[in-house]
Design an enzyme around this catalytic site. Structure first.
Site, PDB file in Angstrom:
ATOM      1  CG  HIS A 279      12.504  31.749  25.095  1.00 41.32           C
ATOM      2  ND1 HIS A 279      11.170  31.121  25.806  1.00 41.32           N
ATOM      3  CD2 HIS A 279      13.809  31.778  25.522  1.00 41.32           C
ATOM      4  CE1 HIS A 279      12.139  29.780  25.793  1.00 41.32           C
ATOM      5  NE2 HIS A 279      13.321  30.631  26.027  1.00 41.32           N
TER       6      HIS A 279
ATOM      7  N   GLY B 159      21.754  35.584  18.072  1.00 41.99           N
ATOM      8  CA  GLY B 159      21.685  33.921  16.910  1.00 41.99           C
ATOM      9  C   GLY B 159      22.736  33.909  15.840  1.00 41.99           C
TER      10      GLY B 159
ATOM     11  CB  THR C  79      14.829  26.999  15.294  1.00 42.60           C
ATOM     12  OG1 THR C  79      13.736  27.626  16.535  1.00 42.60           O
ATOM     13  CG2 THR C  79      14.059  26.873  13.946  1.00 42.60           C
TER      14      THR C  79
END
Length: 579
Positions: free
Chosen positions: A217, A402, A442
């Site tokens: 990632h 995100g 998350t």
């Protein structure tokens, strides 16, 4: 760097659309990802894999005969939401149960675990396997903390072959666990990867150096060293992997291994073959027999320049599964029998959303909630680059984008629910689902459970007061700490959320009106977020690079501080209007 894109926010969705259009003989689009477009026998265990986009052919590219039955595909480097996983698994289920397979990253664990619980509650027997093959991400004594990298493929391949052989769910799980225990990987990177729209790579490596122990990632490596020759890199790979033998294997010589020499995105096949030449020599000199080696791009990281070596220590059964044919868009082995395409009429339609009855008071409160979520989206938009910069210090740099995806989706869903006559609870539930679904990772999971917890406290049929708001925030705190397993001091959003909740509850119980109480609590949260700069992370992707984060606040705590301050402005505005 990535050059071809439209709006970076839409990149993953547009990529999936194009992937499906190009591979209709293998896959079809469903909400949350893709499933096989071919018929699977009734009673077969369905293997659902998944993770963030940006790793092709993982994860959608390995859906097809001999491998996965479906893939939940999250946004770039962000885990799919629980809703996405549940949707894909439900579409692929053939009555034999479901096995969820994913790499061992915090966001994936949270979302896939939540989906597993929902699927089991819905009557679909579901188990999971988190791949932990990366030996550089944690010591052997803590192997349960290791990341899943290119070894994903060996575990998924074995589990899929067992499923197609007619194994029961328990037996497929057993095969997957054994494959995971017998898989080891080690990787390096020469440069970072650049996400669509980003002005710089997620991390950089000095010229002439390589990062050792990187993830998939864009996480920085554990150490840096001079770039090796191809032969020296092969020797480093082999030495590292032969130092740690799986349990039950006492000697190297005489064993048989599957092998993956994986390119991360920019290392050319020709270069990989030069490295493999020396890898094969070294393994054969050690007395190992290499079985069906794979050399190429199998689990990538956009345009990262790097490579990894995976050894899959075989037994007779695992060797048979490793050799089994497969036919997918991004991975082929041997020759599979012709499979029948599904008819379009066999694709289930999504159920319509039902808006529960609400009171006028709750709908009025819903307007305030909607304005608060709009304010969240606005403040995240204004700080998206800074949030990404903070996260990139020791993480993967995707926190900003995100949060942006999640907040925008949450605001759009809240508006739609409000216009449909939803009360505060249903509005927050809709925003929570959209946030988690769109953001992934998350933070997506945690903000999803937080918004739902606040909604449960506000309800759809009452006029919520300050005490209900404080109770909702406390419920969100408890849900995040329970779901994310973080405590104060771990350098997460919890370090700002706990003092925020405590201050808000104390102020309101003391008679302070909501807007003032919220502002005071927000100031405490902002100070607490700033103070996380002095902490070392004990959870998440930043944990292996803890020292690098000293002097920089936690991205999740920092974004929470921004968010509660933006909501304070909304509440103050409504207080002035009431006057």
């Amino acid at each position: 760097m990535t050059r071809l894109y439209n709006d970076p926010v839409d990149f993953a969705d547009e990529m999936i659309d194009g992937f499906v259009a190009a591979n209709k003989n293998h896959v079809r689009r469903v909400s949350g990802g893709v499933v096989r477009s071919t018929r699977t026998p009734e009673g077969t265990v369905a293997l659902i894999v998944g993770g963030g986009s940006g790793h092709y052919p993982a994860f959608g590219g390995i859906v097809g005969s001999g491998l996965a039955h479906g893939a939940a595909m999250g946004n770039l480097f962000a885990s799919p939401s629980a809703q996405q996983v549940e949707s894909v698994a439900t579409a692929a289920n053939r009555g034999g149960g479901v096995l969820l397979g994913y790499g061992n990253y915090a966001g994936d664990v949270l979302h896939f675990t939540q989906a597993q619980e929902k699927l089991n509650a819905a009557g679909i027997p579901t188990r999971s396997i988190a791949v932990t093959d990366d030996i550089s991400s944690a010591p052997l004594a803590e192997k349960e903390k290791r990341r899943g990298i290119a070894g994903d493929l060996t575990v998924f391949k074995a589990a899929a072959a067992a499923a197609e052989a007619g194994y029961s769910l328990d037996d497929v799980v057993g095969v997957a666990q054994r494959a995971n225990e017998r898989t080891r990987s080690f990787g390096v990177a020469f440069s970072g990867c650049t996400l669509p729209g980003a002005g710089a790579p997620l991390f950089s490596v000095p010229e002439g150096r390589m990062a050792v122990g990187m993830g998939i990632h864009g996480e920085p490596g554990i150490e840096e060293t001079d770039i090796s020759t191809a032969d020296e890199l092969a020797e480093r790979f082999v030495a590292a992997l032969l130092e740690e033998l799986p349990e039950g294997i006492d000697t190297v010589a005489g064993n048989r291994v599957g092998l993956i020499l994986n390119g991360l995105g920019s290392v050319k096949y020709e270069e990989l073959f030069v490295v493999y030449r020396r890898v094969s020599q070294l393994l054969e000199q050690a007395g190992l027999v290499i079985v069906d080696p794979e050399v190429g791009e199998l689990v990538t990281s956009f345009d990262m320049a790097g490579a990894s070596l995976t050894l899959f220590w075989l037994d007779d059964e695992l060797e048979g599964f490793w050799r089994k044919p497969a036919d997918t868009p991004g991975y082929r082995k041997g020759s599979v029998a012709a499979v029948e395409q599904l008819e379009a009429s066999e694709i289930a339609e999504a159920e319509a959303v039902i808006i529960p009855v609400s009171s006028a008071e709750s709908r009025a409160a819903g307007w305030v909630v909607y304005e608060a979520i709009e304010a969240i989206a606005s403040v995240v938009d204004s700080n998206v680059d800074e949030l990404g910069r903070i996260d990139a210090v020791a993480g993967d740099g995707d926190h900003g984008i995100g949060m942006q995806r999640g907040a925008r989706a949450g605001a759009a869903a809240a508006r739609e629910a409000l216009e449909a006559g939803a009360g505060a609870k249903t509005l927050l539930d809709s925003a929570a689902a959209a946030w988690a679904n769109r953001a992934g990772g998350t933070s997506g999971a945690l903000w999803g459970v937080a918004l739902s917890a606040v909604g449960a406290s506000l309800g759809d049929t009452m006029e919520p007061g300050p005490a209900d708001v404080a109770a909702g925030v406390a419920a969100a705190r408890d849900a995040i700490m329970s779901f994310g397993k973080a405590d104060v001091g771990d350098k997460t959003m919890v370090d700002a959320l706990v003092p925020f909740s405590a201050t808000l509850a104390d102020e309101i119980s003391g008679g302070t009106e909501l807007a003032t109480a919220w502002q005071r609590a927000a100031d405490v949260a902002t100070a607490a977020a700033t103070a996380t700069a002095d902490l070392l992370p004990r959870m998440g992707r930043a944990r292996p690079h803890a020292e690098k984060s000293l002097g920089t606040p936690d991205a999740g705590a920092y974004s929470l501080g921004l968010i509660v301050q933006s909501i304070a402005v909304v509440l103050a505005s409504h207080r002035e209007e009431e006057k």
